[in-house]
Design an enzyme around this catalytic site. Structure first.
Site, PDB file in Angstrom:
ATOM      1  N   GLU A 115     -42.788  62.272   6.985  1.00 31.14           N
ATOM      2  CA  GLU A 115     -42.668  61.284   6.079  1.00 31.14           C
ATOM      3  C   GLU A 115     -43.656  60.864   5.212  1.00 31.14           C
ATOM      4  O   GLU A 115     -44.847  60.749   5.855  1.00 31.14           O
ATOM      5  CB  GLU A 115     -41.851  59.886   6.605  1.00 31.14           C
TER       6      GLU A 115
ATOM      7  N   ASN B  65     -38.395  56.756  -1.457  1.00 34.96           N
ATOM      8  CA  ASN B  65     -39.050  57.554  -0.411  1.00 34.96           C
ATOM      9  C   ASN B  65     -38.098  58.816   0.000  1.00 34.96           C
ATOM     10  O   ASN B  65     -37.047  58.708   0.222  1.00 34.96           O
ATOM     11  CB  ASN B  65     -38.659  56.483   1.091  1.00 34.96           C
TER      12      ASN B  65
ATOM     13  N   LYS C   8     -34.408  58.580   1.138  1.00 32.89           N
ATOM     14  CA  LYS C   8     -34.340  57.778   2.158  1.00 32.89           C
ATOM     15  C   LYS C   8     -33.059  56.610   1.756  1.00 32.89           C
ATOM     16  O   LYS C   8     -33.313  55.717   1.025  1.00 32.89           O
ATOM     17  CB  LYS C   8     -35.481  57.084   2.705  1.00 32.89           C
TER      18      LYS C   8
ATOM     19  N   GLU D 167     -41.188  48.736   3.270  1.00 30.47           N
ATOM     20  CA  GLU D 167     -40.358  49.449   2.355  1.00 30.47           C
ATOM     21  C   GLU D 167     -39.281  49.067   1.522  1.00 30.47           C
ATOM     22  O   GLU D 167     -38.915  49.473   0.512  1.00 30.47           O
ATOM     23  CB  GLU D 167     -39.838  50.551   3.469  1.00 30.47           C
TER      24      GLU D 167
ATOM     25  N   CYS E 229     -37.121  59.187   8.844  1.00 33.91           N
ATOM     26  CA  CYS E 229     -37.461  58.205   9.449  1.00 33.91           C
ATOM     27  C   CYS E 229     -36.533  57.051  10.104  1.00 33.91           C
ATOM     28  O   CYS E 229     -35.760  57.583  10.903  1.00 33.91           O
ATOM     29  CB  CYS E 229     -38.613  57.387   8.869  1.00 33.91           C
TER      30      CYS E 229
ATOM     31  N   ASN F   4     -43.177  57.701  10.446  1.00 30.15           N
ATOM     32  CA  ASN F   4     -44.035  56.942  10.523  1.00 30.15           C
ATOM     33  C   ASN F   4     -43.529  55.796  11.428  1.00 30.15           C
ATOM     34  O   ASN F   4     -42.896  54.840  10.689  1.00 30.15           O
ATOM     35  CB  ASN F   4     -44.730  56.556   9.096  1.00 30.15           C
TER      36      ASN F   4
HETATM   37  N1  ING Z   1     -40.579  53.405  10.381  1.00 33.28           N
HETATM   38  C1  ING Z   1     -39.845  52.794  11.553  1.00 33.28           C
HETATM   39  C2  ING Z   1     -38.824  53.522  11.987  1.00 33.28           C
HETATM   40  O1  ING Z   1     -37.579  53.552  11.905  1.00 33.28           O
HETATM   41  C3  ING Z   1     -39.008  51.056  12.705  1.00 33.28           C
HETATM   42  C4  ING Z   1     -39.255  51.394  11.199  1.00 33.28           C
HETATM   43  C5  ING Z   1     -39.937  50.820  13.749  1.00 33.28           C
HETATM   44  C6  ING Z   1     -38.001  50.321  12.744  1.00 33.28           C
HETATM   45  C7  ING Z   1     -39.435  50.412  15.107  1.00 33.28           C
HETATM   46  C8  ING Z   1     -37.356  50.046  14.137  1.00 33.28           C
HETATM   47  C9  ING Z   1     -38.134  50.190  15.163  1.00 33.28           C
HETATM   48  O2  ING Z   1     -39.136  54.603  12.842  1.00 33.28           O
HETATM   49  C10 ING Z   1     -39.871  53.753   9.070  1.00 33.28           C
HETATM   50  N2  ING Z   1     -40.849  54.275   8.427  1.00 33.28           N
HETATM   51  O3  ING Z   1     -38.879  54.057   8.782  1.00 33.28           O
END
Ligand code: ING
Length: 313
Positions: A47, A110, A127, A146, A172, A197
């Protein structure tokens, strides 16, 4: 004769805030060449693969945010990647920040694209599930903006007939939502490509930090198994400006088994031969929608709680 896609997951290590796109594209071309040498004919990048994960920064000035976006694709900085792909005959999936004008206004998405082996864009995805928050939240060790910098995607979950297969994408956070995979599974997708990420530290619930790798694979493996398709999940990994991003990129078979996984936190490719007919076979057996699925009971999936559709999608 089976339809084999030899797929490379091209995990990328950290991209620093001031790393120019020419540098990240050079890293991607180097991995594409390595993948080609290992027999790959399709390569999946993370991503937002061209820049650092900029939603971690609060930026007051819109021009500073827009500097992380691509105003065209291919752009001058990414054209060498398209050229190399066409030269090598390798298709690729690329995640990037898309700035475009649509319905008379500037839009920020995104985005990810599938580019075929002639270097032509065969499909685009934006996204849908944007995590994080809308406002600057100084209590956080790093931001996750985001919801401030992107709009939710407005293309749905399309699949594309390209490179002798039915191919789909997500990005993601989408991978954590079962609806994502099912929307493509019902279109008989054979392989779903995605980049991520994912910070190790989740400020709202630090007690789950220890489970980030588990939740990553749980989501990818469930999506693959429950829809009988291949899933390729590719990390931007390592420590970017003090923020640790998880790695463990994987290629998952339609059975839900992990068939390849990275073992570093840097630029690393893994390769697997993905027999796309295994997905079609799963669709005839367990995941035979017409024979086994009961949509008359699923209405709440659409009518249930969730964000309202924006007026001018
Ligand atoms: N990053 C994370 C993901 O869904 C996140 C955001 C991290 C959500 C940890 C929940 C727990 O992997 C992105 N860029 O969506």
């Amino acid at each position: 004769m089976s339809r084999i896609a030899t797929v490379a997951a091209a995990q990328m290590g950290p991209i620093e805030k001031d790393e120019p796109r020419q540098s990240t594209v050079a890293r991607m071309i180097s991995m594409m060449r390595q993948a080609k040498e290992r027999g790959a004919d399709l390569i999946v990048y993370p991503e937002l693969a061209l820049t650092t994960f900029f939603p971690r920064y609060w930026m007051e000035n819109e021009a500073d945010v827009d500097a992380f976006f691509e105003k065209e694709m291919p752009s001058p900085a990414t054209q060498p990647l398209f050229d190399e792909a066409a030269k090598l005959g390798v298709g690729f999936n690329l995640g990037y920040a898309e700035l475009t004008e649509e319905n008379g206004r500037i839009r920020h998405f995104n985005t990810a694209i599938i580019v075929d082996r002639e270097g032509k864009i065969a499909g685009k995805y934006r996204k849908v599930h944007l995590p994080g928050h809308h406002e600057h939240e100084p209590w956080r060790p790093f931001q996750h903006l985001e919801k401030a910098y992107f709009e939710p995607g407005n293309l749905g979950f399309p699949v594309f007939n390209t490179m002798d297969g039915i191919m789909g994408m997500c990005i993601c956070n989408d991978r954590r939502w079962p609806e994502t995979y099912r929307c493509m599974g019902l279109q008989d997708v054979e392989i779903i490509m995605l980049g991520y990420n994912t910070p190790r530290h989740f400020p709202q619930a630090p007690e789950v930090d220890r489970l980030q790798d588990f939740h990553n694979h749980l989501s990818l493996q469930a999506g693959a198994y429950q829809n009988g398709c291949w899933v390729v999940g590719v990390a931007k990994a390592g420590v970017e400006d003090g923020c640790e991003l998880i790695g463990q990129s994987v290629i998952v078979a339609p059975t839900g088994e992990i068939v390849a996984m990275t073992s570093t936190m840097g630029d690393e490719i893994i390769v697997a031969e993905c027999d796309l007919d295994r997905a079609a076979k799963a669709r005839k057996a367990r995941w035979n929608w017409e024979y086994n699925r009961e949509p008359r009971h699923y209405g709440i999936l659409v009518d249930g709680p969730g964000r309202p559709a924006p007026a001018d999608d």
